[in-house]
Design a protein around this motif. Structure first.
Motif, PDB file in Angstrom:
ATOM      1  N   VAL A 198       0.878  -1.272  -0.063  1.00 52.59           N
ATOM      2  CA  VAL A 198       0.037  -0.160  -0.070  1.00 52.59           C
ATOM      3  C   VAL A 198       0.833   1.320   0.220  1.00 52.59           C
ATOM      4  N   VAL A 199       0.934   1.958  -0.979  1.00 57.94           N
ATOM      5  CA  VAL A 199       1.638   3.261  -1.256  1.00 57.94           C
ATOM      6  C   VAL A 199       1.179   4.500  -0.795  1.00 57.94           C
ATOM      7  N   ASN A 200      -0.376   4.498  -0.628  1.00 59.76           N
ATOM      8  CA  ASN A 200      -0.997   5.784  -0.316  1.00 59.76           C
ATOM      9  C   ASN A 200      -0.506   6.525   0.679  1.00 59.76           C
ATOM     10  N   SER A 201      -0.389   7.714   0.531  1.00 62.04           N
ATOM     11  CA  SER A 201       0.193   8.660   1.946  1.00 62.04           C
ATOM     12  C   SER A 201      -0.558   8.461   3.274  1.00 62.04           C
ATOM     13  N   SER A 202      -2.008   8.240   2.956  1.00 63.12           N
ATOM     14  CA  SER A 202      -2.910   8.228   4.112  1.00 63.12           C
ATOM     15  C   SER A 202      -2.612   6.909   4.711  1.00 63.12           C
ATOM     16  N   GLN A 203      -2.003   5.869   4.323  1.00 66.44           N
ATOM     17  CA  GLN A 203      -1.639   4.616   4.661  1.00 66.44           C
ATOM     18  C   GLN A 203      -0.055   4.514   5.030  1.00 66.44           C
ATOM     19  N   GLY A 204       0.925   5.758   5.343  1.00 63.01           N
ATOM     20  CA  GLY A 204       1.931   5.593   5.611  1.00 63.01           C
ATOM     21  C   GLY A 204       3.159   5.425   4.496  1.00 63.01           C
ATOM     22  N   GLY A 205       2.537   5.877   3.206  1.00 68.05           N
ATOM     23  CA  GLY A 205       3.330   5.551   2.200  1.00 68.05           C
ATOM     24  C   GLY A 205       4.045   7.023   1.844  1.00 68.05           C
ATOM     25  N   GLY A 206       5.262   6.930   1.178  1.00 72.12           N
ATOM     26  CA  GLY A 206       6.085   8.117   0.854  1.00 72.12           C
ATOM     27  C   GLY A 206       6.281   8.458  -0.762  1.00 72.12           C
ATOM     28  N   THR A 207       7.022   9.354  -1.011  1.00 74.03           N
ATOM     29  CA  THR A 207       7.334   9.659  -2.592  1.00 74.03           C
ATOM     30  C   THR A 207       8.816   9.687  -2.869  1.00 74.03           C
ATOM     31  N   LYS A 208       8.976   9.604  -4.188  1.00 70.52           N
ATOM     32  CA  LYS A 208      10.370   9.559  -4.700  1.00 70.52           C
ATOM     33  C   LYS A 208      10.195  10.652  -5.828  1.00 70.52           C
ATOM     34  N   ASP A 209      11.525  11.309  -6.132  1.00 70.15           N
ATOM     35  CA  ASP A 209      11.538  11.931  -7.471  1.00 70.15           C
ATOM     36  C   ASP A 209      11.848  10.708  -8.568  1.00 70.15           C
ATOM     37  N   THR A 210      11.152  11.264  -9.755  1.00 74.75           N
ATOM     38  CA  THR A 210      10.965  10.184 -10.614  1.00 74.75           C
ATOM     39  C   THR A 210      11.893  10.691 -12.017  1.00 74.75           C
ATOM     40  N   TRP A 211      12.858  10.086 -12.245  1.00 68.41           N
ATOM     41  CA  TRP A 211      13.652  10.463 -13.376  1.00 68.41           C
ATOM     42  C   TRP A 211      13.578   9.928 -14.641  1.00 68.41           C
ATOM     43  N   VAL A 212      13.120  10.515 -15.750  1.00 70.85           N
ATOM     44  CA  VAL A 212      12.917  10.057 -17.105  1.00 70.85           C
ATOM     45  C   VAL A 212      14.423  10.437 -17.740  1.00 70.85           C
ATOM     46  N   LEU A 213      15.067   9.348 -18.177  1.00 73.38           N
ATOM     47  CA  LEU A 213      16.409  10.049 -18.795  1.00 73.38           C
ATOM     48  C   LEU A 213      15.939  10.297 -20.282  1.00 73.38           C
ATOM     49  N   GLU A 214      16.624  11.300 -20.728  1.00 69.95           N
ATOM     50  CA  GLU A 214      16.458  11.948 -22.160  1.00 69.95           C
ATOM     51  C   GLU A 214      17.237  10.862 -23.148  1.00 69.95           C
TER      52      GLU A 214
END
Length: 485
Positions: free
Chosen positions: A468-484
């Motif tokens: 469970v990744v939802n913030s309301s359930q204790g999840g966090g976030t990452k930066d997402t890098w798409v390489l050119e």
């Protein structure tokens, strides 16, 4: 096999190929990370938390019995290790997302006009017309460019080998008031502040122009002929869980943030109150649910919207983004039919696959689900935020029993899916660097054309083993890098 000391060889497919070698596009980053001390990484994490708190990047927690009033505003934990996506992988994702959102917009327009897909029997008419998110008031109402979901957040997961050898699957479509893009933008700013040297090592595609694309998309929706239509962001107010995002996006676009009391309808036109007198509004980017938008049409007790909004829209004097009634297309019981929508409207095979789904309203599907509750993920069709959901393999016998009774009492309110072997990504946690499950929410903008910034919001389940990744359930976030390329 290459596994530097700071990046253990036990990590999952986010950074490693089968056999635990570092995936090629993570190679430079893995070498850089191996040279960073634990003290430096902890200091950077503390710095990020301090800065997020100063800026006020929080979300509200509703119904938390364990939290006092002072604890209902929380930071979403930010992980220092980015999720990296190579250019060719993103190119396919982008094509699939454009295809999917185009079909979804065609579907919404169709069900409120000719209803060809219902008459063809591709989607059961009852599941649409009797859906709680279907809005009869939208029937026959023309909207600019025939676009309803101007901003879509499509949740993607990458399954393990048992579900497709690393293929991305669409887990959910968010078409009503999708949130989270502010965290995508702030995460990038924070990474550039903490680790500026990394952006000279990697050709990371930019995301900072998202507010410009969003404003252009909203202006494209204007029903008038003004060269400079007036756009506002309508928020329920400061106590909403996503209020930071509402204020952030309004500020970034250079438009007014308004509440319902700031708007009024006169002679069929919407105006906002300003210190210089009334100003006409052409486009409303609403972050308020349908039911609260217009007390003359929906909930008469609502003070969050503005009386007469729907009449002004029907007269062609204002655009509401996302459109009223878009929820009929992101209902979880409609989700299984999206691949058929793509074939029906576009004459194409889906580029991105759905997760296999059982509809409990179907007798055969219900029988299977009840016999395999301990293996499946069962969700309410209108559930959100990780609530109203059973993860069978992690549930107790009592939880499964209660859910069984709930499903039997109202089968049409539930769907079920297999428990996916989600990919993981190296994540900086208290014990060091460890694998955690992730998903990805790219944001797709539909105006004169369908487009997006490269990347999205990567959410991470910080609890070990959690799906469970939802913030309301204790999840966090990452930066997402798409390489050119």
């Amino acid at each position: 096999m290459y596994a530097p000391p700071a990046w253990p060889a036990t990590l999952g497919s986010g950074g490693y190929e089968a056999g635990w070698t570092v995936r090629r596009h993570y190679g430079d980053y893995a070498g850089w990370l191996a040279g960073q001390s634990d003290e430096l990484m902890r200091a950077r994490r503390d710095e990020a938390e301090l800065n997020f708190r100063r800026v006020g990047i929080t979300f509200a927690v509703y119904g938390d019995q364990d939290a006092g009033a002072a604890d209902t505003e929380r930071l979403i934990p930010f992980d220092l290790i980015p999720r990296i996506i190579p250019a060719d992988e993103w190119e396919r994702l982008e094509r699939g997302l454009v295809q999917r959102v185009t079909a979804l917009n065609r579907f919404i327009h169709d069900v409120y006009h000719a209803q060809e897909i219902l008459r063809a029997g591709v989607v059961p008419a009852g599941q649409v017309l009797n859906n709680s998110q279907y809005r009869p008031i939208m029937q026959g109402l023309a909207v600019p460019n025939q676009i309803y979901a101007h901003i879509a957040g499509i949740d993607l997961v990458r399954a393990g080998n048992a579900q497709g050898a690393g293929e991305y699957h669409v887990l959910e479509d968010n078409l009503r008031v999708p949130s989270g893009v502010s965290y995508m933008l702030e995460n990038r700013k924070m990474m550039m502040r903490l680790f500026p040297d990394l952006f000279s090592r990697y050709p990371v595609a930019p995301v900072a122009h998202y507010p410009d694309l969003l404003l252009e998309t909203l202006r494209d929706a204007s029903p008038g002929k003004s060269a400079h239509p007036t756009v506002v962001v309508l928020t329920p107010g400061m106590y909403n869980s996503a209020y930071f995002e509402h204020a952030f996006l309004a500020q970034q676009m250079g438009v007014e943030l308004v509440e319902g009391q700031d708007l009024f309808v006169q002679n069929g036109f919407v105006h906002m109150r300003t210190t210089r007198g009334p100003q006409r509004v052409d486009v409303i980017y609403r972050r308020v649910d349908d039911d609260f938008l217009d007390p003359e049409v929906f909930r008469p007790d609502s003070t969050l919207g503005c009386a007469g909004l729907m009449a002004a829209q029907r007269a062609g004097h204002v655009a509401i983004c996302n459109g009223v009634g878009t929820g009929v297309a992101d209902d979880k019981s409609i989700y299984p039919y999206v691949p058929k929508m793509i074939e029906f409207y576009l004459g194409e095979q889906p580029i991105l696959n759905n997760v296999p789904t059982w509809l409990c309203r179907d007798a055969d599907d219900l029988k299977y689900v009840l016999a395999h509750l301990e293996e499946l993920v069962v969700k309410e069709v209108h559930g959100a935020g990780g609530y109203g959901m059973l993860i069978g393999p992690a549930a107790s016998a009592d939880e499964i029993g209660r859910f069984r009774q709930a499903v039997l009492a109202d089968p049409g309110n539930y769907i079920a899916q297999p428990t996916l072997s989600l990919s993981t990504c190296p994540t900086y946690v208290e014990s060091g660097i460890a694998p955690r499950h992730i998903d990805l929410r790219p944001f797709v903008l539909s105006g004169q054309q369908v487009r997006m910034v490269p990347g999205g919001l990567t959410r991470v389940a910080l609890q070990e083993g959690s799906l469970v990744v939802n913030s309301s359930q204790g999840g966090g976030t990452k930066d997402t890098w798409v390489l050119e390329a």
